[in-house]
Design an enzyme around this catalytic site. Structure first.
Site, PDB file in Angstrom:
ATOM      1  N   CYS A  73       3.172 -17.705  -3.221  1.00 36.94           N
ATOM      2  CA  CYS A  73       4.079 -16.767  -2.547  1.00 36.94           C
ATOM      3  C   CYS A  73       4.816 -17.445  -1.396  1.00 36.94           C
ATOM      4  O   CYS A  73       5.752 -16.880  -0.839  1.00 36.94           O
ATOM      5  CB  CYS A  73       3.315 -15.553  -2.056  1.00 36.94           C
ATOM      6  SG  CYS A  73       2.432 -14.701  -3.354  1.00 36.94           S
TER       7      CYS A  73
ATOM      8  N   HIS B 128       6.684 -11.922   3.928  1.00 34.69           N
ATOM      9  CA  HIS B 128       6.200 -11.840   2.547  1.00 34.69           C
ATOM     10  C   HIS B 128       5.463 -10.514   2.368  1.00 34.69           C
ATOM     11  O   HIS B 128       4.616 -10.145   3.181  1.00 34.69           O
ATOM     12  CB  HIS B 128       5.280 -13.028   2.252  1.00 34.69           C
ATOM     13  CG  HIS B 128       4.522 -12.859   0.979  1.00 34.69           C
ATOM     14  ND1 HIS B 128       5.143 -12.520  -0.196  1.00 34.69           N
ATOM     15  CD2 HIS B 128       3.198 -12.939   0.690  1.00 34.69           C
ATOM     16  CE1 HIS B 128       4.234 -12.415  -1.152  1.00 34.69           C
ATOM     17  NE2 HIS B 128       3.042 -12.661  -0.633  1.00 34.69           N
TER      18      HIS B 128
ATOM     19  N   ASN C 212       3.929  -6.971  -4.995  1.00 37.57           N
ATOM     20  CA  ASN C 212       4.036  -8.357  -4.529  1.00 37.57           C
ATOM     21  C   ASN C 212       4.833  -9.155  -5.569  1.00 37.57           C
ATOM     22  O   ASN C 212       4.354  -9.396  -6.666  1.00 37.57           O
ATOM     23  CB  ASN C 212       2.620  -8.929  -4.359  1.00 37.57           C
ATOM     24  CG  ASN C 212       2.623 -10.356  -3.855  1.00 37.57           C
ATOM     25  OD1 ASN C 212       3.661 -11.023  -3.864  1.00 37.57           O
ATOM     26  ND2 ASN C 212       1.463 -10.838  -3.442  1.00 37.57           N
TER      27      ASN C 212
HETATM   28  N1  COA Z   1      -8.532   0.788  -8.299  1.00 37.27           N
HETATM   29  C1  COA Z   1      -9.719   1.300  -7.929  1.00 37.27           C
HETATM   30  N2  COA Z   1     -10.726   0.545  -7.471  1.00 37.27           N
HETATM   31  C2  COA Z   1     -10.517  -0.778  -7.385  1.00 37.27           C
HETATM   32  C3  COA Z   1      -9.310  -1.380  -7.770  1.00 37.27           C
HETATM   33  C4  COA Z   1      -8.291  -0.532  -8.249  1.00 37.27           C
HETATM   34  N3  COA Z   1      -7.090  -0.993  -8.633  1.00 37.27           N
HETATM   35  N4  COA Z   1      -9.403  -2.709  -7.585  1.00 37.27           N
HETATM   36  C5  COA Z   1     -10.630  -2.957  -7.089  1.00 37.27           C
HETATM   37  N5  COA Z   1     -11.308  -1.782  -6.986  1.00 37.27           N
HETATM   38  C6  COA Z   1     -12.671  -1.570  -6.509  1.00 37.27           C
HETATM   39  C7  COA Z   1     -13.541  -2.802  -6.652  1.00 37.27           C
HETATM   40  O1  COA Z   1     -14.021  -2.899  -7.970  1.00 37.27           O
HETATM   41  C8  COA Z   1     -14.628  -2.518  -5.645  1.00 37.27           C
HETATM   42  O2  COA Z   1     -15.555  -1.610  -6.215  1.00 37.27           O
HETATM   43  P1  COA Z   1     -17.122  -1.827  -6.010  1.00 37.27           P
HETATM   44  O3  COA Z   1     -17.343  -1.741  -4.534  1.00 37.27           O
HETATM   45  O4  COA Z   1     -17.696  -0.724  -6.804  1.00 37.27           O
HETATM   46  O5  COA Z   1     -17.391  -3.212  -6.563  1.00 37.27           O
HETATM   47  C9  COA Z   1     -13.892  -1.776  -4.522  1.00 37.27           C
HETATM   48  O6  COA Z   1     -12.654  -1.315  -5.114  1.00 37.27           O
HETATM   49  C10 COA Z   1     -13.586  -2.661  -3.327  1.00 37.27           C
HETATM   50  O7  COA Z   1     -13.073  -3.874  -3.798  1.00 37.27           O
HETATM   51  P2  COA Z   1     -12.513  -4.974  -2.840  1.00 37.27           P
HETATM   52  O8  COA Z   1     -11.973  -6.112  -3.633  1.00 37.27           O
HETATM   53  O9  COA Z   1     -13.521  -5.267  -1.767  1.00 37.27           O
HETATM   54  O10 COA Z   1     -11.328  -4.126  -2.192  1.00 37.27           O
HETATM   55  P3  COA Z   1     -10.398  -4.506  -1.011  1.00 37.27           P
HETATM   56  O11 COA Z   1     -10.463  -3.458   0.025  1.00 37.27           O
HETATM   57  O12 COA Z   1     -10.575  -5.925  -0.575  1.00 37.27           O
HETATM   58  O13 COA Z   1      -8.964  -4.386  -1.692  1.00 37.27           O
HETATM   59  C11 COA Z   1      -7.302  -5.855  -2.587  1.00 37.27           C
HETATM   60  C12 COA Z   1      -8.650  -5.192  -2.789  1.00 37.27           C
HETATM   61  C13 COA Z   1      -7.006  -6.753  -3.763  1.00 37.27           C
HETATM   62  C14 COA Z   1      -6.249  -4.768  -2.495  1.00 37.27           C
HETATM   63  C15 COA Z   1      -7.357  -6.636  -1.254  1.00 37.27           C
HETATM   64  O14 COA Z   1      -8.487  -7.448  -1.235  1.00 37.27           O
HETATM   65  C16 COA Z   1      -6.151  -7.464  -1.034  1.00 37.27           C
HETATM   66  O15 COA Z   1      -5.048  -6.969  -0.854  1.00 37.27           O
HETATM   67  N6  COA Z   1      -6.335  -8.804  -0.979  1.00 37.27           N
HETATM   68  C17 COA Z   1      -5.262  -9.711  -0.740  1.00 37.27           C
HETATM   69  C18 COA Z   1      -4.515  -9.890  -1.999  1.00 37.27           C
HETATM   70  C19 COA Z   1      -3.215 -10.581  -1.783  1.00 37.27           C
HETATM   71  O16 COA Z   1      -2.536 -10.316  -0.829  1.00 37.27           O
HETATM   72  N7  COA Z   1      -2.894 -11.466  -2.699  1.00 37.27           N
HETATM   73  C20 COA Z   1      -1.685 -12.150  -2.718  1.00 37.27           C
HETATM   74  C21 COA Z   1      -1.671 -13.210  -1.715  1.00 37.27           C
HETATM   75  S1  COA Z   1      -0.075 -13.854  -1.639  1.00 37.27           S
END
Ligand code: COA
Length: 320
Positions: A116, A247, A277
């Site tokens: 990104c 971004h 994104n």
């Molecule tokens: N819908 C519902 N539940 C979801 C889900 C979705 N789309 N995706 C993940 N979950 C669940 C997970 O399975 C987990 O469940 P569990 O506790 O039963 O295992 C729970 O939600 C929490 O997961 P987690 O990964 O800890 O959530 P989070 O609060 O970290 O949010 C992201 C997940 C991906 C949104 C977040 O981590 C994020 O934005 N990360 C950065 C990603 C990013 O910016 N990437 C690009 C970089 S350029």
């Protein structure tokens, strides 16, 4: 700090493909909800390229719009850089295809692959080349065609991304017409496995994998001090920056960055809810929307920020 010929943004453009996929559409194919996606990410919908639309097609349309906005002919371009994680082919570069489509007969070409942070990286190298006198006009395009690399059964990654393209013409500037002041790129290569697009056993095509929570933590730990330090080295306080081109990955990341820097959220434009994104395209699409809606005032300081796979970080300071 950047020295040499001053470099300005001469024009911008974007292209967003027609096909829309909302969070409600994901509810039909995955165990997820609009409420979860909106609260955890800020995304409401994203666009995807049509079956017959490739990264180069999106890039071409955004590039054409930027050339029109800059009021220069394709023949005046010295270089075209396409930043992408989803090129048409590994070889030749997508930028060459775009050069051919635009008829930019005098332009060299290459692609940048830096997650990104790709379009910010491409802009940084374009600025360096223009400032040193190698080039006068460079077209930088960020373009992504994610549909083919997403795992549509992985709810933690496929809901995050979207397709699109944004572009900017960077040109040698004149006195009082805007110039880039500073730029910095960083990476923590030891963390390269956090976001990947790679081959996997049992799959024909490469697939995107992301350790979301670890990425979130990495960015929240490293981004605020990186930006703080960049401002300090560039001789500017975060509070003096009139507009932030950021971004678009997650609204929580931006909110936390602004809170830690003491910057009001009105100083940026967020479009994540409409596009998701779009990786290398995100910064350029945001820049184009900011220019179009008059968010960036002449004489104002503008900070560009991106982060992504690699794990890469980048920032640039511009005076409009
Ligand atoms: N819908 C519902 N539940 C979801 C889900 C979705 N789309 N995706 C993940 N979950 C669940 C997970 O399975 C987990 O469940 P569990 O506790 O039963 O295992 C729970 O939600 C929490 O997961 P987690 O990964 O800890 O959530 P989070 O609060 O970290 O949010 C992201 C997940 C991906 C949104 C977040 O981590 C994020 O934005 N990360 C950065 C990603 C990013 O910016 N990437 C690009 C970089 S350029």
């Amino acid at each position: 700090m950047i020295s040499g010929y001053p470099v300005r943004i001469a024009g911008t453009g974007r292209y967003i493909p027609e096909k829309v996929m909302t969070n409600f559409d994901f509810e039909k194919i995955l165990d997820t909800s609009d409420e979860w996606i909106v609260t955890r990410t800020g995304i409401r919908k994203r666009h995807f390229a049509a079956e017959d639309e490739k990264c180069s097609d999106l890039a071409y349309k955004a590039g054409l719009a930027a050339l029109e906005d800059a009021g220069i002919a394709a023949s005046e371009l010295d270089l075209i850089i396409v930043a992408t994680d989803t090129p048409d082919t590994v070889c030749p570069c997508t930028a060459s295809k775009v050069q051919g489509m635009l008829g930019a007969a005098n332009a060299g070409t290459y692609d940048v692959l830096a997650g990104c942070t790709g379009s910010l990286t491409a802009m940084t190298t374009a600025i360096g080349g223009i400032a040193s006198g190698i080039w006068k006009n460079v077209l930088v395009i960020g373009s992504e065609d994610f549909a083919g690399v997403l795992d549509w059964t992985d709810r933690s990654s496929c809901i995050l991304f979207g397709d699109g393209a944004g572009a900017a013409v960077l040109s040698r500037s004149e006195e009082g017409k805007g110039h880039f002041i500073a730029a910095e790129l960083k990476a923590d290569g030891a963390k390269h496995a956090l976001i990947t697009i790679d081959k996997e056993e049992g799959r024909e095509d490469p697939v995107l994998r992301m350790h979301g929570a670890e990425v979130f933590k990495f960015v929240n730990v490293h981004l605020p001090p990186f930006i703080k330090n960049f401002c300090e080295e560039s001789g500017v306080e975060p509070s003096e920056i009139g507009f932030w081109v950021l971004h678009q990955a997650n609204t929580r990341i931006i909110d936390s960055l602004f809170k830690r820097l003491g910057v009001p959220t009105e100083r940026t434009l967020m479009n994540l809810e409409n596009y998701g994104n779009t990786s290398a395209a995100s910064l350029m699409v945001t820049l184009d929307e900011a220019m179009e809606s008059g968010c960036i005032k002449s004489g104002e300081k503008v900070l560009f920020m991106a982060f992504g796979a690699g794990m890469t970080l980048g920032a640039m300071l511009y005076e409009a």
